[in-house]
Scaffold this active site. Structure first.
Site, PDB file in Angstrom:
ATOM      1  N   GLY A 235       0.784  -1.227   0.000  1.00 33.72           N
ATOM      2  CA  GLY A 235       0.000   0.000   0.000  1.00 33.72           C
ATOM      3  C   GLY A 235       0.814   1.273   0.000  1.00 33.72           C
ATOM      4  O   GLY A 235       0.263   2.364   0.198  1.00 33.72           O
ATOM      5  N   PRO A 271       4.532  -5.244  -1.646  1.00 34.83           N
ATOM      6  CA  PRO A 271       4.179  -4.098  -2.497  1.00 34.83           C
ATOM      7  C   PRO A 271       3.954  -4.527  -3.943  1.00 34.83           C
ATOM      8  O   PRO A 271       4.573  -5.472  -4.437  1.00 34.83           O
ATOM      9  CB  PRO A 271       5.403  -3.193  -2.383  1.00 34.83           C
ATOM     10  CG  PRO A 271       6.536  -4.151  -2.143  1.00 34.83           C
ATOM     11  CD  PRO A 271       5.963  -5.256  -1.295  1.00 34.83           C
ATOM     12  N   GLY A 272       3.075  -3.815  -4.611  1.00 34.66           N
ATOM     13  CA  GLY A 272       2.878  -4.009  -6.041  1.00 34.66           C
ATOM     14  C   GLY A 272       3.051  -2.691  -6.761  1.00 34.66           C
ATOM     15  O   GLY A 272       4.024  -2.459  -7.463  1.00 34.66           O
ATOM     16  N   ARG A 273       2.103  -1.774  -6.533  1.00 29.66           N
ATOM     17  CA  ARG A 273       2.116  -0.474  -7.181  1.00 29.66           C
ATOM     18  C   ARG A 273       3.450   0.240  -7.022  1.00 29.66           C
ATOM     19  O   ARG A 273       4.012   0.759  -7.984  1.00 29.66           O
ATOM     20  CB  ARG A 273       0.998   0.395  -6.586  1.00 29.66           C
ATOM     21  CG  ARG A 273       0.862   1.765  -7.239  1.00 29.66           C
ATOM     22  CD  ARG A 273      -0.036   2.678  -6.403  1.00 29.66           C
ATOM     23  NE  ARG A 273      -1.273   2.047  -6.020  1.00 29.66           N
ATOM     24  CZ  ARG A 273      -2.371   2.021  -6.766  1.00 29.66           C
ATOM     25  NH1 ARG A 273      -2.384   2.603  -7.946  1.00 29.66           N
ATOM     26  NH2 ARG A 273      -3.468   1.430  -6.323  1.00 29.66           N
ATOM     27  N   ARG A 309      -7.982   3.034 -14.953  1.00 29.42           N
ATOM     28  CA  ARG A 309      -7.858   3.750 -13.682  1.00 29.42           C
ATOM     29  C   ARG A 309      -8.563   5.118 -13.675  1.00 29.42           C
ATOM     30  O   ARG A 309      -9.229   5.458 -12.696  1.00 29.42           O
ATOM     31  CB  ARG A 309      -6.386   3.914 -13.299  1.00 29.42           C
ATOM     32  CG  ARG A 309      -5.657   2.585 -13.048  1.00 29.42           C
ATOM     33  CD  ARG A 309      -4.280   2.779 -12.456  1.00 29.42           C
ATOM     34  NE  ARG A 309      -4.380   3.263 -11.090  1.00 29.42           N
ATOM     35  CZ  ARG A 309      -4.144   4.495 -10.717  1.00 29.42           C
ATOM     36  NH1 ARG A 309      -3.771   5.409 -11.604  1.00 29.42           N
ATOM     37  NH2 ARG A 309      -4.258   4.843  -9.455  1.00 29.42           N
ATOM     38  N   TYR A 313     -11.431   4.969 -10.966  1.00 33.44           N
ATOM     39  CA  TYR A 313     -10.996   5.536  -9.701  1.00 33.44           C
ATOM     40  C   TYR A 313     -10.890   7.061  -9.700  1.00 33.44           C
ATOM     41  O   TYR A 313     -10.566   7.649  -8.673  1.00 33.44           O
ATOM     42  CB  TYR A 313      -9.617   4.973  -9.313  1.00 33.44           C
ATOM     43  CG  TYR A 313      -9.548   3.476  -9.189  1.00 33.44           C
ATOM     44  CD1 TYR A 313     -10.374   2.790  -8.307  1.00 33.44           C
ATOM     45  CD2 TYR A 313      -8.649   2.740  -9.948  1.00 33.44           C
ATOM     46  CE1 TYR A 313     -10.308   1.409  -8.193  1.00 33.44           C
ATOM     47  CE2 TYR A 313      -8.575   1.356  -9.837  1.00 33.44           C
ATOM     48  CZ  TYR A 313      -9.407   0.700  -8.951  1.00 33.44           C
ATOM     49  OH  TYR A 313      -9.344  -0.658  -8.842  1.00 33.44           O
ATOM     50  N   CYS A 339     -17.570   3.855 -26.677  1.00 28.24           N
ATOM     51  CA  CYS A 339     -18.880   4.537 -26.710  1.00 28.24           C
ATOM     52  C   CYS A 339     -19.456   4.660 -25.301  1.00 28.24           C
ATOM     53  O   CYS A 339     -20.502   4.073 -24.981  1.00 28.24           O
ATOM     54  CB  CYS A 339     -19.837   3.788 -27.624  1.00 28.24           C
ATOM     55  SG  CYS A 339     -19.322   3.792 -29.344  1.00 28.24           S
ATOM     56  N   GLU A 340     -18.740   5.400 -24.483  1.00 31.99           N
ATOM     57  CA  GLU A 340     -19.178   5.650 -23.115  1.00 31.99           C
ATOM     58  C   GLU A 340     -18.600   6.987 -22.684  1.00 31.99           C
ATOM     59  O   GLU A 340     -17.415   7.257 -22.911  1.00 31.99           O
ATOM     60  CB  GLU A 340     -18.698   4.535 -22.181  1.00 31.99           C
ATOM     61  CG  GLU A 340     -19.696   4.233 -21.086  1.00 31.99           C
ATOM     62  CD  GLU A 340     -19.241   3.103 -20.178  1.00 31.99           C
ATOM     63  OE1 GLU A 340     -18.937   3.397 -19.016  1.00 31.99           O
ATOM     64  OE2 GLU A 340     -19.197   1.949 -20.646  1.00 31.99           O
ATOM     65  N   TYR A 368      -1.494  -1.716 -12.367  1.00 35.20           N
ATOM     66  CA  TYR A 368      -2.939  -1.722 -12.606  1.00 35.20           C
ATOM     67  C   TYR A 368      -3.291  -1.010 -13.910  1.00 35.20           C
ATOM     68  O   TYR A 368      -4.285  -0.318 -14.003  1.00 35.20           O
ATOM     69  CB  TYR A 368      -3.697  -1.119 -11.407  1.00 35.20           C
ATOM     70  CG  TYR A 368      -3.356  -1.830 -10.122  1.00 35.20           C
ATOM     71  CD1 TYR A 368      -3.826  -3.109  -9.882  1.00 35.20           C
ATOM     72  CD2 TYR A 368      -2.516  -1.234  -9.174  1.00 35.20           C
ATOM     73  CE1 TYR A 368      -3.476  -3.794  -8.730  1.00 35.20           C
ATOM     74  CE2 TYR A 368      -2.159  -1.909  -8.029  1.00 35.20           C
ATOM     75  CZ  TYR A 368      -2.644  -3.185  -7.801  1.00 35.20           C
ATOM     76  OH  TYR A 368      -2.298  -3.857  -6.669  1.00 35.20           O
TER      77      TYR A 368
END
Length: 374
Positions: A235, A271-273, A309, A313, A339-340, A368
């Site tokens: 995190g 950790p990843g991010r 993302r 988010y 188309c959004e 991510y």
């Protein structure tokens, strides 16, 4: 990852970006080996703990092989991620399996591959793992993922440590867990873990986590349970709006060792991010430009299907223009082709005037990004 210009040509780590653009169709991701290895080494230097890369952040096989060569372990949350980690060469003893929704097949696959730990996230899962161990006549090494009820003060969508979140076992069930573990003959409790969410910048939050986990580990040890590993999650915050002001690893390391220097536990993080976010860029081409309602749109071939993302988010990523670097600037909204109306990558960004077929680099997308693309 830094993009720099030499004779008006963009470069990354000595490689001309034009050469890559001419070889591959956009949109595509590029990753920096140097950036990833330097960040991993900073983690080791400051935390002096085992590092398990959170594969869910980026399961690119080349990145997994790179981190394995650096000495990292792997933190997986599915049988698919476990298969990728094994294919990348990770030793099974350096793989831990988290995940709030493991299937019976997932658990059996992990057991058959003799990974270090399966981290249990519910009482029902504990019972299931014990029954599988019984059927296989094996004793299964497990950890208990705890929900410490600590607010990571982050976006609700990436919060994992409050008692109302779906993750981990509530610490108020600790006595029930102790009794159950002592009655299970086919599990071997080796450690505890927690993870309270992503994008945490406040060291006082980590201090609360570290102290609570130490107290729980001591309590379990006092009950005669062998706690060898204490996994403190990940995190670590990354500031996407700047190229600095990430979490201070030196101060975090001081906090870790001041908390655990008098304990026998092996400390680890997952950790990843933090390991890969800064080391990825997304290259996209401008398909068309248009003005609607006073908004200058750049419509690109990358969109929410390539990088979700921003739409999911509300994440903000910096963007760098690759060509047509004239002095006139325009405030743009960069939108994808889906188309959004939520398919917006960046709003109100000031860039040199752009033309159709120009290229843009979306920065800090190593985590991510591709792994959530569709």
């Amino acid at each position: 990852m830094k993009i720099y210009f030499k004779n008006n040509k963009p470069f990354i780590e000595g490689v001309c970006l034009d050469d890559i653009i001419n070889s591959y169709s956009t949109p595509f991701y590029i990753y920096s080996q140097k950036g990833i290895t330097e960040t991993y080494n900073k983690l080791i230097e400051n935390l002096n703990s085992e590092i398990f890369f959170s594969v869910k952040a980026n399961s690119n096989q080349a990145i997994l092989k790179l981190l394995k060569s650096c000495g990292a372990g792997a933190d997986v949350v599915s049988a698919g991620e476990l298969e990728r980690a094994l294919a990348a060469g990770f030793n099974s003893e350096k793989i831990i399996f988290e995940g709030v929704g493991k299937s019976k097949n997932d658990i059996q696959y992990a057991i058959n591959n003799n990974i270090r730990l399966i981290n249990i996230e519910s009482i029902n899962e504990l019972i299931l793992v014990n029954s599988i161990g019984y059927s296989l006549s094996k004793k299964i090494n497990i950890g208990i993922r705890l929900n410490p009820d600590i607010d990571g003060k982050t976006l609700d969508k990436i919060s994992t440590g409050k008692k109302t979140d779906k993750f981990g076992i509530n610490i108020i069930q600790l006595n029930e867990i102790i009794t159950l573990i002592k009655s299970c003959e086919n599990i071997n409790l080796k450690g505890i873990s927690c993870h309270i969410g992503s994008q945490i910048h406040d060291l006082s939050t980590f201090k609360d986590v570290f102290q609570k986990m130490k107290k729980i580990a001591n309590s379990l040890s006092g009950e005669g349970l062998n706690i060898e590993y204490v996994d403190l999650g990940g995190g670590f915050g990354v500031n996407y709006e700047k190229d600095s002001d990430d979490l201070d690893l030196k101060e975090l390391g001081v906090l870790v060792h001041s908390t655990y220097n008098d304990t026998p536990y092996k400390i680890s993080f997952e950790p990843g991010r933090f390991l890969v976010a800064r080391s990825g860029i997304l290259m996209t081409k401008i398909l068309t430009t248009k003005e609607n309602g006073g908004i200058n749109f750049l419509i690109t071939d990358a969109g929410m299907h390539t990088l979700i993302r921003p739409s999911m988010y509300g994440a903000i990523h910096r963007v760098q223009a690759i060509n047509n670097l004239n002095t006139k600037t325009i405030i743009y909204t960069i939108a994808g082709p889906i188309c959004e109306s939520s398919d917006i990558l960046v709003k109100n960004i000031n860039l040199p005037k752009q033309e159709i077929n120009n290229y843009l680099a979306i920065l800090d997308v190593g985590a991510y990004g591709a792994v959530m693309a569709s």
